[in-house]
Motif scaffolding. Structure first.
Motif, mmCIF file in Angstrom:
data_model
loop_
_atom_site.group_PDB
_atom_site.id
_atom_site.type_symbol
_atom_site.label_atom_id
_atom_site.label_comp_id
_atom_site.label_asym_id
_atom_site.label_seq_id
_atom_site.Cartn_x
_atom_site.Cartn_y
_atom_site.Cartn_z
ATOM 1 N N VAL A 79 42.767 57.932 34.193
ATOM 2 C CA VAL A 79 42.911 57.103 35.519
ATOM 3 C C VAL A 79 42.601 55.647 35.599
ATOM 4 O O VAL A 79 43.374 54.784 35.989
ATOM 5 C CB VAL A 79 42.394 57.892 36.698
ATOM 6 N N ALA A 80 41.336 55.418 34.955
ATOM 7 C CA ALA A 80 40.816 54.191 35.010
ATOM 8 C C ALA A 80 41.522 53.154 34.219
ATOM 9 O O ALA A 80 41.764 51.958 34.633
ATOM 10 C CB ALA A 80 39.109 54.342 34.575
ATOM 11 N N TYR A 81 41.795 53.703 32.851
ATOM 12 C CA TYR A 81 42.541 52.689 31.975
ATOM 13 C C TYR A 81 44.084 52.493 32.480
ATOM 14 O O TYR A 81 44.607 51.395 32.106
ATOM 15 C CB TYR A 81 42.264 52.982 30.638
ATOM 16 N N GLN A 82 44.627 53.443 33.120
ATOM 17 C CA GLN A 82 45.934 53.150 33.699
ATOM 18 C C GLN A 82 45.942 52.163 34.760
ATOM 19 O O GLN A 82 46.586 51.357 34.865
ATOM 20 C CB GLN A 82 46.541 54.540 34.349
ATOM 21 N N ILE A 83 44.935 52.050 35.661
ATOM 22 C CA ILE A 83 44.637 51.158 36.756
ATOM 23 C C ILE A 83 44.461 49.839 35.773
ATOM 24 O O ILE A 83 45.004 48.643 36.287
ATOM 25 C CB ILE A 83 43.683 51.449 37.627
ATOM 26 N N GLY A 84 43.568 49.900 34.895
ATOM 27 C CA GLY A 84 43.249 48.734 34.352
ATOM 28 C C GLY A 84 44.651 47.941 33.530
ATOM 29 O O GLY A 84 44.722 46.790 33.458
ATOM 30 N N ALA A 85 45.400 48.788 32.987
ATOM 31 C CA ALA A 85 46.496 48.250 32.385
ATOM 32 C C ALA A 85 47.599 47.938 33.448
ATOM 33 O O ALA A 85 48.528 46.978 33.136
ATOM 34 C CB ALA A 85 47.459 49.479 31.458
ATOM 35 N N THR A 86 47.679 48.327 34.547
ATOM 36 C CA THR A 86 48.371 47.866 35.761
ATOM 37 C C THR A 86 48.111 46.386 36.220
ATOM 38 O O THR A 86 48.862 45.532 36.388
ATOM 39 C CB THR A 86 48.480 48.926 36.743
ATOM 40 N N THR A 87 46.755 46.403 36.597
ATOM 41 C CA THR A 87 46.286 45.313 37.152
ATOM 42 C C THR A 87 45.731 44.171 36.271
ATOM 43 O O THR A 87 45.428 42.901 36.460
ATOM 44 C CB THR A 87 45.177 45.443 38.303
ATOM 45 N N GLY A 88 45.108 44.668 35.361
ATOM 46 C CA GLY A 88 44.613 43.706 34.167
ATOM 47 C C GLY A 88 42.903 43.678 34.281
ATOM 48 O O GLY A 88 42.083 42.858 33.632
ATOM 49 N N PRO B 296 33.865 50.108 23.249
ATOM 50 C CA PRO B 296 35.047 50.027 22.518
ATOM 51 C C PRO B 296 36.307 50.478 23.072
ATOM 52 O O PRO B 296 37.404 49.820 22.660
ATOM 53 C CB PRO B 296 34.474 51.331 21.517
ATOM 54 N N LEU B 297 36.460 51.241 24.233
ATOM 55 C CA LEU B 297 37.526 51.362 25.052
ATOM 56 C C LEU B 297 37.965 50.280 25.576
ATOM 57 O O LEU B 297 39.272 49.991 25.586
ATOM 58 C CB LEU B 297 37.336 52.584 25.968
ATOM 59 N N ASN B 298 37.140 49.377 25.905
ATOM 60 C CA ASN B 298 37.530 48.395 26.652
ATOM 61 C C ASN B 298 38.204 47.211 25.785
ATOM 62 O O ASN B 298 39.296 46.483 25.976
ATOM 63 C CB ASN B 298 36.493 47.496 27.314
ATOM 64 N N LEU B 299 37.711 47.212 24.541
ATOM 65 C CA LEU B 299 38.331 46.259 23.281
ATOM 66 C C LEU B 299 39.736 46.782 23.062
ATOM 67 O O LEU B 299 40.663 46.001 22.941
ATOM 68 C CB LEU B 299 37.636 46.558 22.149
ATOM 69 N N ALA B 300 39.826 48.157 23.400
ATOM 70 C CA ALA B 300 41.047 48.692 22.802
ATOM 71 C C ALA B 300 42.284 48.401 24.006
ATOM 72 O O ALA B 300 43.453 47.679 23.300
ATOM 73 C CB ALA B 300 41.071 50.213 22.776
ATOM 74 N N ILE B 301 42.100 48.450 25.143
ATOM 75 C CA ILE B 301 42.833 47.975 26.103
ATOM 76 C C ILE B 301 43.213 46.532 26.296
ATOM 77 O O ILE B 301 44.363 46.223 26.560
ATOM 78 C CB ILE B 301 42.696 48.647 27.502
#
Length: 249
Positions: free
Chosen positions: A16-25, A51-56
């Motif tokens: 959920v968190a990284y879906q929001i991150g990919a939507t808004t930046g 490391p997950l932040n690096l990926a997105i």
């Protein structure tokens, strides 16, 4: 790891968190930490999230490079943020992390209420007034401190970017490039401090499928959903999440 009954919950939070991150930046780390801190200690989560932040960020930068405002990034954003980040990292390294949980929840709560009210009051046709040079420096410097402390400076920097980069593509790509640079520095710092280990990298690796599923959905949403309404939902969720942490802390 798979024997941990809370791991599926963590994977869902990451999705959920990284879906929001990919939507808004922005926002993936602060949302993930806001909810995951109810199940895991902060000092356990930070080395996993970096490391997950690096990926997105890597994905968004290399997938959408045309939106990056390079001159603004290099001259206006990076200098104050880079000054603040070592301060936050020093605080994280010297203060007992358990004491930071309540402060983190309060930070999320206050910031989210402010952003929610600002977004709700703004009219669709209202002109966006850029912040002054002094105010810009304060917000970006504070964003760097929070990034070094909680890997969650996105909302503060995003507040500034929302006043300076109204076009959502430029907003997302420029912030993603910024956080790619910052998270690379944080990764090196935590690695040198011994916090990122083969064990934490293994957990990050197990969570990568959730990250990439979130990215796929986030890309779809970014192209279709109105940004104003979606941000109101995001900050409303963060208000309740921040309040829950403050109450429990």
């Amino acid at each position: 790891m798979f024997g941990d009954p809370t791991f599926p919950i963590l994977a869902f939070i990451v999705f959920v968190a990284y879906q929001i991150g990919a939507t808004t930046g922005f926002g993936s780390a602060v949302i993930a930490l806001t909810f995951a801190v109810n199940f895991y200690p902060m000092d356990y989560l930070i080395p996993v999230v970096v490391p997950l932040n690096l990926a997105i960020c890597s994905y968004l930068v290399f997938r959408h490079p045309a939106g990056i405002r390079k001159e603004m990034l290099l001259k206006r954003i990076l200098p104050p943020v880079c000054l603040g980040m070592p301060v936050g990292f020093l605080i994280f390294s010297t203060v007992e992390t358990g004491r930071l949980k309540w402060t983190f929840g309060l930070f999320v709560l206050v910031l989210s209420i402010g952003e929610l009210l600002r977004t709700a009051r703004a009219k669709q046709t209202q002109l966006i007034r850029p912040l002054s040079a002094a105010a810009s420096t304060v917000w970006l410097l504070a964003g760097g401190v929070i990034q070094g402390l909680w890997v969650s400076g996105g909302p503060l920097v995003a507040y500034w970017a929302g006043r300076s980069l109204p076009e959502k593509g430029a907003f997302r790509s420029t912030l993603s490039c910024l956080f790619l640079i910052l998270n690379a520095a944080l990764f090196a710092s935590h690695l040198a401090a011994g916090r990122i280990t083969p064990g934490t990298l293994r957990i990050s690796l197990f969570l990568l499928p959730a990250v990439f599923l979130g990215i796929l959905l986030g890309e779809w949403l970014h192209a279709r959903l109105p940004e104003r309404g979606f941000r109101m939902v995001v900050f409303a969720v963060l208000v309740f999440a921040g309040a829950a942490i403050v109450i429990r802390g």
